[in-house]
Scaffold this active site. Structure first.
Site, PDB file in Angstrom:
ATOM      1  N   ARG A 103      -7.024   7.231   8.193  1.00 23.18           N
ATOM      2  CA  ARG A 103      -6.030   6.514   7.410  1.00 23.18           C
ATOM      3  C   ARG A 103      -6.200   5.006   7.604  1.00 23.18           C
ATOM      4  NH1 ARG A 103      -2.728   6.875   3.069  1.00 23.18           N
ATOM      5  NH2 ARG A 103      -0.557   6.345   3.478  1.00 23.18           N
ATOM      6  N   THR A 372      -5.301   9.750  -5.851  1.00 22.39           N
ATOM      7  CA  THR A 372      -6.025  10.220  -4.693  1.00 22.39           C
ATOM      8  C   THR A 372      -6.994  11.257  -5.208  1.00 22.39           C
ATOM      9  OG1 THR A 372      -4.082   9.779  -3.415  1.00 22.39           O
ATOM     10  CG2 THR A 372      -5.567  11.398  -2.487  1.00 22.39           C
ATOM     11  N   THR A 390      -8.243   8.461  -0.467  1.00 20.61           N
ATOM     12  CA  THR A 390      -7.517   7.713  -1.497  1.00 20.61           C
ATOM     13  C   THR A 390      -7.705   6.207  -1.379  1.00 20.61           C
ATOM     14  OG1 THR A 390      -5.322   7.452  -2.493  1.00 20.61           O
ATOM     15  CG2 THR A 390      -5.393   7.470  -0.110  1.00 20.61           C
ATOM     16  N   ASP A 414       2.241   2.069   1.016  1.00 17.82           N
ATOM     17  CA  ASP A 414       2.820   3.306   1.557  1.00 17.82           C
ATOM     18  C   ASP A 414       3.754   3.055   2.743  1.00 17.82           C
ATOM     19  OD1 ASP A 414       1.915   5.096  -0.261  1.00 17.82           O
ATOM     20  OD2 ASP A 414       0.286   5.898   0.938  1.00 17.82           O
ATOM     21  N   SER A 443       1.564   8.782   5.127  1.00 25.53           N
ATOM     22  CA  SER A 443       0.887   9.363   3.964  1.00 25.53           C
ATOM     23  C   SER A 443       1.541  10.679   3.587  1.00 25.53           C
ATOM     24  CB  SER A 443      -0.572   9.618   4.331  1.00 25.53           C
ATOM     25  OG  SER A 443      -1.220  10.353   3.319  1.00 25.53           O
ATOM     26  N   SER A 444       1.240  11.146   2.386  1.00 21.02           N
ATOM     27  CA  SER A 444       1.640  12.503   1.996  1.00 21.02           C
ATOM     28  C   SER A 444       0.420  13.389   1.813  1.00 21.02           C
ATOM     29  CB  SER A 444       2.408  12.464   0.677  1.00 21.02           C
ATOM     30  OG  SER A 444       3.591  11.731   0.830  1.00 21.02           O
ATOM     31  N   GLY A 464      -1.382  12.783  -5.771  1.00 23.13           N
ATOM     32  CA  GLY A 464      -0.055  12.768  -6.389  1.00 23.13           C
ATOM     33  C   GLY A 464       1.030  12.224  -5.494  1.00 23.13           C
TER      34      GLY A 464
HETATM   35  N1  GLU Z   1      -1.287   6.850  -0.836  1.00 21.58           N
HETATM   36  C1  GLU Z   1      -0.683   8.128  -1.032  1.00 21.58           C
HETATM   37  C2  GLU Z   1      -0.572   8.864   0.281  1.00 21.58           C
HETATM   38  O1  GLU Z   1      -1.361   8.691   1.158  1.00 21.58           O
HETATM   39  C3  GLU Z   1      -1.420   8.952  -2.004  1.00 21.58           C
HETATM   40  C4  GLU Z   1      -1.464   8.305  -3.362  1.00 21.58           C
HETATM   41  C5  GLU Z   1      -1.465   9.243  -4.508  1.00 21.58           C
HETATM   42  O2  GLU Z   1      -1.950  10.377  -4.381  1.00 21.58           O
HETATM   43  O3  GLU Z   1      -1.001   8.871  -5.562  1.00 21.58           O
HETATM   44  O4  GLU Z   1       0.336   9.638   0.414  1.00 21.58           O
END
Ligand code: GLU
Length: 561
Positions: A103, A372, A390, A414, A443-444, A464
């Site tokens: 990350r 991503t 991403t 983020d 992050s997600s 997403g």
């Molecule tokens: N930056 C986002 C994350 O790490 C993901 C961005 C996206 O998928 O639109 O959660």
């Protein structure tokens, strides 16, 4: 004499190919090529991975090569200027699954109040210290079997000689070029040289990127984090008022982390730990849902969707309250505990929506694009890789490092930019994910592997933003609770409730109007949506064979042999 010479010649002829191979490769591949699958959004990227598997590389070799290739062939999210998470499930039970966490992190000069409402998401200040190259190098050092160079050179070739673009990439490039008047370097590098629009069948050549990738191929990660590329990157920061210094770059480390492990109805589920919220939220949600017999209720019944929305609402509230970089904040262990989930399950009224406001309690309330990319890989020995990486937004900050040809992320977005500002509109301002020097932003990303009795049954993940975790949740529920085959599980309408805004996105609003009507009568608000693509691999129950499923939401490619 003559006979001895002939013998020597025969021996040399037999040994020579092996000797040449040994000179060219530091390590010999440890496996013979058998059936292997790569599923990715970019057809030429997936092809690079397949070729590496076929050459005898393992799933990690293929993942490293695919990731570098997609920095060339899928510039919206494939990257060397961003970061991500790679979940690796080794083929043998002697080794534990691990997450290679790469990350991005905040520069050392970053601080909690560094952003004002005027700051652009597309600026040097939004760029986090990139992690991808160190992450891929760490994965290779730990698990790779082919020489590093062999994994980077296919990307160099794609950038140097160019590759033929398809219609989706032509559309994407035309959009970003037209939408980026403030970014001349992006327009120069990704636009067509005569200024006309890209069409399917055109060739995209990226000479500067090829030079950068060649340095990485020859020098390893130092070719990116030190020397010419690092200087070009920091010069770009200086021009745009960004904070990343050569010291930030030299100090960046990818980390090996233990995945979050949970169980769901007899299956084992592995997903990334903080700084991703993915694993923690996913396991919390599965633990809650395990308290209900979803199968009996039907997949798209109002009862099932109600329970899923209520589950998502609770887990995403916990996400805002507790989650951030675990190297900086203490994350409560109970979040993935079955007993805690049982209490949350009991708090769900079976007939009525909870108001998200009522869950906020101690969080004071005031007043995302899919960018991503995820790919899944399985090799013939059963080693599995789920990789999500991403640039944050599509094409990240839109800043291309001049002379080095690659895009920089805008991952600083983020973090919770505005301390204390948690809004009903969905902005989160809670403490655990506020900016601090050297801290990783929450992050997600949720690259996930599900196993049964040690055997991989599902490899998945998605882009997403915050919807990612719920996309993975839907995939697991479809597969485990509803026995859907892989393609059906990928295609089925998805659901997302993020706690705030207090409304659920549902891909099936047209297909299931009666369900929507009944959910609204229970107090839910729903709207039509489209969630990210989940390029997955799964074990087909009927045939006992592994199959790949590309997501038709965006196309993508299953490459296998
Ligand atoms: N930056 C986002 C994350 O790490 C993901 C961005 C996206 O998928 O639109 O959660």
């Amino acid at each position: 004499m003559h006979r001895a010479c002939t013998l020597l010649l025969v021996v040399l002829t037999l040994l020579l190919p092996g000797m040449i191979a040994l000179i060219g490769s530091a390590v010999e591949p440890t496996r013979s090529p058998r059936h292997g699958i790569v599923v990715a959004v970019s057809p030429p990227g997936a092809e690079v991975g397949r070729a590496i598997l076929q050459k005898g590389g393992n799933a990690v070799d293929a993942a490293v090569a695919t990731a570098f290739a997609m920095a060339v062939t899928y510039p919206a999210a494939g990257n060397i200027g961003g970061g991500g998470f790679m979940l690796i499930y080794p083929a043998d039970s002697k080794h534990e699954p691990v997450v290679i966490e790469y990350r991005e992190k905040a520069p050392l000069a970053a601080h909690k109040s560094m952003y004002t409402k005027k700051d652009s998401r597309y600026s040097a200040k939004a760029v986090g210290v990139p992690g991808t190259v160190r992450g891929l190098a760490l994965a290779h050092a730990r698990f790779g079997t082919l020489p590093w160079k062999d994994l980077v050179l296919p990307a160099v070739k794609l950038a140097e000689e160019g590759f033929v673009i398809d219609a989706p990439l032509a559309r994407s490039l035309n959009w970003i070029v037209a939408d980026s008047p403030r970014f001349p370097e992006l327009r120069r590098v990704l636009g067509k040289s005569d200024g006309s629009a890209w069409e399917a069948g055109d060739r995209l050549v990226q000479k500067d990127l090829a030079k950068t990738l060649r340095l990485i191929a020859e020098q390893g990660p130092d070719g990116f984090y030190k020397g010419t590329v690092a200087e070009l990157l920091t010069a770009e920061m200086k021009r745009g008022g960004g904070l990343i210094t050569t010291e930030d770059l030299a100090a960046y480390e990818a980390k090996i982390r233990r995945p979050i492990h949970g169980t769901y109805r007899g299956y084992d589920v592995y997903a990334p730990p903080p700084p991703s919220s993915g694993g923690t939220c996913l396991i919390e949600m599965l633990n809650i849902l395990e308290n209900f017999d979803l199968r009996k209720q039907g997949r798209f019944s109002p009862e099932t969707l109600h329970l899923m929305i209520e589950t998502m609402r609770r887990a995403y509230c916990d996400r805002a309250r507790y989650l951030g970089d675990a190297d900086f904040v203490k994350i409560p262990a109970f979040l993935t505990d079955k007993e805690y989930a049982r209490r949350l399950a009991q708090s769900i009224d079976r007939h009525k929506a909870t108001r998200s406001e009522d869950l906020a309690q101690d969080i004071p309330l005031k007043g995302e694009g899919d960018s991503t990319t995820h790919f899944s890989i399985l090799d013939g020995d059963g080693m599995a890789v789920a990789n999500t990486y991403t640039l944050e937004h599509s094409y990240g900050s839109r800043i291309v490092v001049r002379g080095a040809g690659f895009l920089l992320n805008n991952e600083m977005m983020d973090f919770n930019w505005f301390p204390g500002e948690t809004t009903r509109g969905g902005r989160i301002g809670t403490e655990p994910n506020q900016v601090a020097p050297g801290k990783r932003m929450l992050s997600s990303q949720t690259p996930t592997i599900v196993t049964k009795n040690g055997k991989v049954v599902l490899i998945t993940g998605s882009p997403g933003s915050r919807t990612i975790i719920n996309t993975v949740l839907c995939l697991i529920v479809n597969t485990i609770d509803f026995d859907m085959d892989l393609q059906a599980a990928v295609d089925a309408p998805r659901l997302h409730h993020p706690w705030f805004p207090d409304t659920a996105g549902f891909e099936g609003t047209c297909e299931y109007p009666e369900t929507v009507r009944r959910l609204e009568a229970m107090g839910h608000s729903l709207h039509g949506t489209r969630q990210g693509d989940a390029h997955s691999i799964g074990l087909d129950r009927k045939t006992g064979k592994y199959i790949g499923a590309a997501d038709h939401r965006i196309d993508g490619k299953v490459s296998e042999f």
